[in-house]
Design an enzyme around this catalytic site. Structure first.
Site, PDB file in Angstrom:
ATOM      1  N   LYS A   1      15.856 -22.244 -23.667  1.00 37.99           N
ATOM      2  CA  LYS A   1      16.912 -22.242 -22.645  1.00 37.99           C
ATOM      3  C   LYS A   1      18.011 -21.242 -23.034  1.00 37.99           C
ATOM      4  O   LYS A   1      18.458 -20.434 -22.228  1.00 37.99           O
ATOM      5  CB  LYS A   1      17.510 -23.643 -22.462  1.00 37.99           C
ATOM      6  CG  LYS A   1      16.542 -24.651 -21.847  1.00 37.99           C
ATOM      7  CD  LYS A   1      16.273 -24.445 -20.386  1.00 37.99           C
ATOM      8  CE  LYS A   1      15.110 -23.570 -20.109  1.00 37.99           C
ATOM      9  NZ  LYS A   1      13.794 -24.102 -19.929  1.00 37.99           N
TER      10      LYS A   1
ATOM     11  N   CYS B   1      12.036 -36.388  -0.852  1.00 37.58           N
ATOM     12  CA  CYS B   1      11.985 -35.979   0.552  1.00 37.58           C
ATOM     13  C   CYS B   1      13.406 -35.786   1.047  1.00 37.58           C
ATOM     14  O   CYS B   1      14.370 -36.113   0.358  1.00 37.58           O
ATOM     15  CB  CYS B   1      11.308 -37.063   1.387  1.00 37.58           C
ATOM     16  SG  CYS B   1       9.683 -37.525   0.798  1.00 37.58           S
TER      17      CYS B   1
ATOM     18  N   GLU C   1      16.677 -17.561 -22.721  1.00 38.67           N
ATOM     19  CA  GLU C   1      16.381 -16.989 -21.401  1.00 38.67           C
ATOM     20  C   GLU C   1      17.619 -16.839 -20.525  1.00 38.67           C
ATOM     21  O   GLU C   1      17.630 -16.002 -19.618  1.00 38.67           O
ATOM     22  CB  GLU C   1      15.280 -17.774 -20.700  1.00 38.67           C
ATOM     23  CG  GLU C   1      15.524 -19.195 -20.392  1.00 38.67           C
ATOM     24  CD  GLU C   1      14.287 -19.825 -19.734  1.00 38.67           C
ATOM     25  OE1 GLU C   1      13.587 -19.139 -18.966  1.00 38.67           O
ATOM     26  OE2 GLU C   1      14.022 -21.004 -20.013  1.00 38.67           O
TER      27      GLU C   1
ATOM     28  N   TRP D   1       7.724 -34.803   0.851  1.00 40.17           N
ATOM     29  CA  TRP D   1       7.074 -34.406  -0.407  1.00 40.17           C
ATOM     30  C   TRP D   1       6.165 -35.569  -0.732  1.00 40.17           C
ATOM     31  O   TRP D   1       6.581 -36.588  -1.259  1.00 40.17           O
ATOM     32  CB  TRP D   1       8.139 -34.226  -1.485  1.00 40.17           C
ATOM     33  CG  TRP D   1       7.627 -33.700  -2.783  1.00 40.17           C
ATOM     34  CD1 TRP D   1       6.939 -34.366  -3.748  1.00 40.17           C
ATOM     35  CD2 TRP D   1       7.763 -32.360  -3.278  1.00 40.17           C
ATOM     36  NE1 TRP D   1       6.658 -33.544  -4.793  1.00 40.17           N
ATOM     37  CE2 TRP D   1       7.135 -32.314  -4.537  1.00 40.17           C
ATOM     38  CE3 TRP D   1       8.359 -31.218  -2.780  1.00 40.17           C
ATOM     39  CZ2 TRP D   1       7.082 -31.160  -5.306  1.00 40.17           C
ATOM     40  CZ3 TRP D   1       8.309 -30.058  -3.541  1.00 40.17           C
ATOM     41  CH2 TRP D   1       7.676 -30.041  -4.788  1.00 40.17           C
TER      42      TRP D   1
ATOM     43  N   ASN E   1      13.033 -41.751   2.096  1.00 43.80           N
ATOM     44  CA  ASN E   1      12.842 -40.946   0.882  1.00 43.80           C
ATOM     45  C   ASN E   1      12.703 -41.912  -0.290  1.00 43.80           C
ATOM     46  O   ASN E   1      13.500 -42.830  -0.437  1.00 43.80           O
ATOM     47  CB  ASN E   1      14.058 -40.040   0.652  1.00 43.80           C
ATOM     48  CG  ASN E   1      14.025 -39.430  -0.756  1.00 43.80           C
ATOM     49  OD1 ASN E   1      12.963 -39.122  -1.282  1.00 43.80           O
ATOM     50  ND2 ASN E   1      15.193 -39.319  -1.374  1.00 43.80           N
ATOM     51  N   GLY E   2      11.674 -41.731  -1.102  1.00 42.85           N
ATOM     52  CA  GLY E   2      11.490 -42.619  -2.253  1.00 42.85           C
ATOM     53  C   GLY E   2      10.180 -43.379  -2.167  1.00 42.85           C
ATOM     54  O   GLY E   2       9.244 -42.932  -1.505  1.00 42.85           O
TER      55      GLY E   2
ATOM     56  N   HIS F   1      10.821 -22.060 -46.253  1.00 41.67           N
ATOM     57  CA  HIS F   1       9.755 -21.080 -46.521  1.00 41.67           C
ATOM     58  C   HIS F   1      10.073 -19.722 -45.904  1.00 41.67           C
ATOM     59  O   HIS F   1       9.179 -18.902 -45.682  1.00 41.67           O
ATOM     60  CB  HIS F   1       8.410 -21.616 -45.992  1.00 41.67           C
ATOM     61  CG  HIS F   1       8.043 -22.934 -46.588  1.00 41.67           C
ATOM     62  ND1 HIS F   1       7.651 -23.091 -47.899  1.00 41.67           N
ATOM     63  CD2 HIS F   1       8.065 -24.178 -46.043  1.00 41.67           C
ATOM     64  CE1 HIS F   1       7.418 -24.371 -48.146  1.00 41.67           C
ATOM     65  NE2 HIS F   1       7.662 -25.055 -47.045  1.00 41.67           N
TER      66      HIS F   1
ATOM     67  N   ARG G   1      14.024 -30.153  -0.931  1.00 41.15           N
ATOM     68  CA  ARG G   1      13.648 -31.486  -1.409  1.00 41.15           C
ATOM     69  C   ARG G   1      12.174 -31.788  -1.156  1.00 41.15           C
ATOM     70  O   ARG G   1      11.623 -32.703  -1.768  1.00 41.15           O
ATOM     71  CB  ARG G   1      14.499 -32.572  -0.746  1.00 41.15           C
ATOM     72  CG  ARG G   1      15.998 -32.423  -0.979  1.00 41.15           C
ATOM     73  CD  ARG G   1      16.770 -33.517  -0.278  1.00 41.15           C
ATOM     74  NE  ARG G   1      16.389 -34.815  -0.793  1.00 41.15           N
ATOM     75  CZ  ARG G   1      16.931 -35.358  -1.894  1.00 41.15           C
ATOM     76  NH1 ARG G   1      17.848 -34.710  -2.571  1.00 41.15           N
ATOM     77  NH2 ARG G   1      16.519 -36.527  -2.332  1.00 41.15           N
TER      78      ARG G   1
ATOM     79  N   LYS H   1      10.513 -16.797 -11.787  1.00 43.73           N
ATOM     80  CA  LYS H   1      10.309 -18.249 -11.817  1.00 43.73           C
ATOM     81  C   LYS H   1       8.839 -18.577 -12.035  1.00 43.73           C
ATOM     82  O   LYS H   1       8.483 -19.504 -12.769  1.00 43.73           O
ATOM     83  CB  LYS H   1      10.786 -18.874 -10.506  1.00 43.73           C
ATOM     84  CG  LYS H   1      10.637 -20.387 -10.447  1.00 43.73           C
ATOM     85  CD  LYS H   1      11.525 -21.072 -11.476  1.00 43.73           C
ATOM     86  CE  LYS H   1      11.363 -22.570 -11.579  1.00 43.73           C
ATOM     87  NZ  LYS H   1      12.038 -23.164 -12.719  1.00 43.73           N
TER      88      LYS H   1
ATOM     89  N   GLU I   1      12.367 -26.082 -26.944  1.00 41.28           N
ATOM     90  CA  GLU I   1      12.804 -25.981 -25.547  1.00 41.28           C
ATOM     91  C   GLU I   1      14.289 -25.628 -25.457  1.00 41.28           C
ATOM     92  O   GLU I   1      14.698 -24.790 -24.648  1.00 41.28           O
ATOM     93  CB  GLU I   1      12.515 -27.283 -24.797  1.00 41.28           C
ATOM     94  CG  GLU I   1      12.996 -27.339 -23.360  1.00 41.28           C
ATOM     95  CD  GLU I   1      12.490 -26.236 -22.450  1.00 41.28           C
ATOM     96  OE1 GLU I   1      13.078 -26.057 -21.363  1.00 41.28           O
ATOM     97  OE2 GLU I   1      11.548 -25.502 -22.846  1.00 41.28           O
TER      98      GLU I   1
HETATM   99  C1  AGP Z   1      11.114 -21.819 -18.338  1.00 37.70           C
HETATM  100  O1  AGP Z   1      12.447 -21.999 -18.162  1.00 37.70           O
HETATM  101  C2  AGP Z   1      10.605 -20.545 -17.827  1.00 37.70           C
HETATM  102  N1  AGP Z   1      10.882 -20.388 -16.462  1.00 37.70           N
HETATM  103  C3  AGP Z   1       9.141 -20.275 -18.168  1.00 37.70           C
HETATM  104  O2  AGP Z   1       8.985 -20.346 -19.554  1.00 37.70           O
HETATM  105  C4  AGP Z   1       8.138 -21.235 -17.531  1.00 37.70           C
HETATM  106  O3  AGP Z   1       8.225 -22.484 -18.116  1.00 37.70           O
HETATM  107  C5  AGP Z   1       6.720 -20.688 -17.723  1.00 37.70           C
HETATM  108  O4  AGP Z   1       6.644 -19.452 -17.049  1.00 37.70           O
HETATM  109  C6  AGP Z   1       5.672 -21.660 -17.198  1.00 37.70           C
HETATM  110  O5  AGP Z   1       5.823 -21.846 -15.821  1.00 37.70           O
HETATM  111  P1  AGP Z   1       4.964 -22.987 -15.096  1.00 37.70           P
HETATM  112  O6  AGP Z   1       5.401 -24.311 -15.603  1.00 37.70           O
HETATM  113  O7  AGP Z   1       5.271 -22.784 -13.652  1.00 37.70           O
HETATM  114  O8  AGP Z   1       3.526 -22.715 -15.406  1.00 37.70           O
END
Ligand code: AGP
Length: 608
Positions: free
Chosen positions: A488, A2, A491, A76, A102-103, A507, A27, A603, A484
């Protein structure tokens, strides 16, 4: 997560507080409120929804809400539904003490029972309201002393600001782990969860350290050590951020800011869910009875959330000994899956709006399975397409490349796996207590790690920034982290990158290696570490560069070894990803790329 703001000084502060809340809206923003000390009492306005709703509610008050001492809050929700009554600031029975917090207050229910027995009348479902009643109970002419006494009875992870109608011109703040900072103006003082909230008014700040109380007046501040009541000296520092930097909390990008918010995101996601020997997720909307008899868990997600699900799968199978599957949502929904009412499908989505994950969850429900959503956004579609929800509490994530929501998802999945283990009696009390103790320390370990590996990450990034291909390798739960880490880098740096189960390398992918190839190996402690070591040797035999992420106290032979703190091997993922986030980040920055808004990416992917 929050946002709190407070002001004391000569100016009418309603609009100052509203502007401060606007800058803290990242937040939390499901409800908000203001309390201002007028002539001799405190006026308060609450509103559900974003800040515009609060502005409207304040406007509807025809300017009744006035005062030059005031506090504000943007919420939140963690404890209690999203309602006006649960919005902050909260007050005591006599409306003389108001607080914004907050918390999480972990011992709120026993305190509430005591206070109600003493005659206090509660108006909300929140944990935070107990603080207002507790301060009122201790108030005896000195607000700071009352806050100090209340502080010593509270347990949890929080920061709050208090005001009292009997003490005009005084605010008192208290911090236990959650962030709090003071702004020193000319004849006025500000207090907030983050500097941007008042940066337009003053650049002179005093940081409130963990375990401190601060009294604010228009003349200045007084810092106090809560247990002894002794005064603490605190220097005033000047902040040289411009407005854009302010939005980013002084960091150069939102992604770097969010990497540094991971400790808070994990602390918030854990808060109130760890008892000494068990996990308490509260009412997640799916019964313990169902979970005790569940036949199989199937996890569906996309992108980074898929990688968090992979960690979750290992945790469920290892700790709860329940069969667990993982599938990318865009495949699951078209594979005509066999499901029935004994199955639990978990849909992980930070945004809660990803089309493929939502469709997979709906399909699962149509086929009779129970559906649990793990999401970061209250009110998102995923919360409506599920029978139950577990919220991560990472706060708003603006950078397209997910960071803090990933570690929060990993932790949420591990909390769920431990809860399931508790229901299935598959983990002894000793192991459970050890894991809970280590989870409690996770925020601290993450905060330290983000700082301690920064320089090494910059050096590695500088060494390999011009490479044309990267390979990431991992085994078992380390595979999720190498996938992961590779995502990163892909992307935000656009470098061709592959990630592979290390045992698979011989393989085929081994053909990609030469003396120029950087190979990032996730070699944290695990039952298959020795196998991972042999794979590293295979890579070294081809002359490639090896950068390894390893556990403190283990020896891994590699060109660069990044050490992460020792925990149970299954808790290593939330730590091991951090150096990989930073390496990818610094490589992208070295290539002059816009890491917050990478090309071709959104996003939230709401299209199929
Ligand atoms: C991750 O960095 C990306 N933005 C993308 O792979 C993301 O994780 C994916 O689109 C899933 O999004 P979500 O967690 O909002 O469902």
């Amino acid at each position: 997560m929050c946002g709190i703001i407070g002001y004391v000084g000569p100016r009418e502060c309603r609009d100052l507080l509203l502007e401060g809340l606007r800058r803290l809206e990242y937040r939390g923003y499901d409800s908000a409120g203001l309390s201002l000390l007028g002539d001799d009492d405190i006026g308060s306005v609450h509103a559900v929804g974003n800040l515009e709703r609060l502005r409207d509610a304040v406007a509807d008050g025809n300017g009744h809400l006035r005062g030059s001492t005031g506090i504000g809050h943007t919420r939140w929700a963690t404890h209690g539904r999203v309602t006006e009554a649960n919005a902050h600031p909260h007050s005591d029975t006599s409306n003389r003490v108001h607080i914004a917090l907050n918390g999480i207050v972990e011992n709120w229910s026993e305190l509430r029972a005591q206070l109600e027995a003493a005659g206090a009348k509660f108006t909300s479902e929140t944990d935070a309201e107990v603080v207002a009643h507790l301060i009122a109970q201790h108030l005896d002419g000195d607000l700071t002393e009352a806050v100090r006494r209340a502080y010593n009875e509270l347990r949890g992870h929080y920061a709050f600001v208090a005001m009292s109608a009997d003490h005009p011109g005084v605010l008192v703040g208290a911090r236990k782990e959650c962030p709090l900072v003071v702004g020193i103006g000319k004849g006025e003082s500000f207090i907030a969860s983050a500097i941007p909230a008042f940066l337009a008014e003053t650049r002179n700040v005093q940081l409130v350290q963990d375990g401190e109380i601060v009294e604010l007046t228009s003349e200045g501040t007084r810092f106090v050590e809560p247990v002894s009541g002794q005064p603490i000296e605190r220097e005033v520092e000047e902040v040289d951020w411009d407005d854009e930097a302010a939005e980013k909390g002084g960091y150069e990008t939102f992604m770097l800011k969010e990497i540094h918010e991971q400790a808070d995101a994990v602390a918030e996601t854990l808060a109130g869910r760890l008892d000494s020997e068990a996990i308490d997720l509260g009412d997640i909307g799916i019964s313990d009875e169902f979970l005790r008899n569940v036949r199989r868990v199937i996890i569906v997600a996309c992108g980074t959330s898929y990688h968090a699900g992979l960690v979750g799968r290992y945790s469920i199978e290892t700790w709860a000994r329940v069969s667990a599957e993982m599938d990318v949502a865009s495949e699951f929904r078209y594979r005509n899956p066999l499901l029935d009412e004994r199955d639990l499908v978990i849909g992980i989505s930070q945004s809660g709006e990803t089309a493929d994950t939502l469709a997979a969850m709906r399909l699962a429900r149509e086929r009779g399975a129970k559906v649990l959503s793990i999401t970061n956004i209250m009110g998102s579609q995923a919360t409506r397409d599920a029978d139950g929800v577990i919220f991560t509490r990472a706060g708003l994530e603006i950078g397209v490349a997910a960071t803090k929501t990933f570690v929060a998802q990993v932790i949420a999945m591990q909390l769920f796996a431990l809860k399931l283990a508790g229901l299935h009696g598959t983990l002894g009390p000793e192991v459970t207590t050890t894991l809970i103790t280590q989870l409690r320390r996770m925020p601290h370990m993450i905060a330290e790690l983000v700082d301690s590996v920064d320089e090494q990450a910059r050096r590695i990034a500088d060494q390999f920034k011009d490479c044309g291909f990267f390979l990431y390798l991992g085994r078992h739960v380390g595979l999720a982290i190498c996938l992961e880490g590779a995502l990163k880098l892909k992307e935000i740096s656009y470098i061709p990158t592959d990630a592979y189960a290390a045992g698979e390398m011989k393989h085929g992918p081994i053909a990609l290696l030469d003396e120029n190839t950087p190979v990032i190996c996730v070699a944290t402690d695990s039952p298959v570490l020795d196998k991972m070591m042999s794979n590293i040797a295979e890579v070294q035999a081809r002359g490639a560069h090896v950068v390894a992420v390893a556990t403190e106290g283990t020896h891994v032979d590699a060109e660069e070894v990044i050490k992460v703190p020792r925990t149970d091997w299954l808790l290593q993922p939330a730590l091991a990803i951090i150096p990989l986030q930073l390496v990818a980040y610094y490589i992208a920055c070295a290539r002059g790329l816009n890491v917050d808004q990478p090309r071709n990416l959104a996003k939230t992917v709401t299209v199929e």
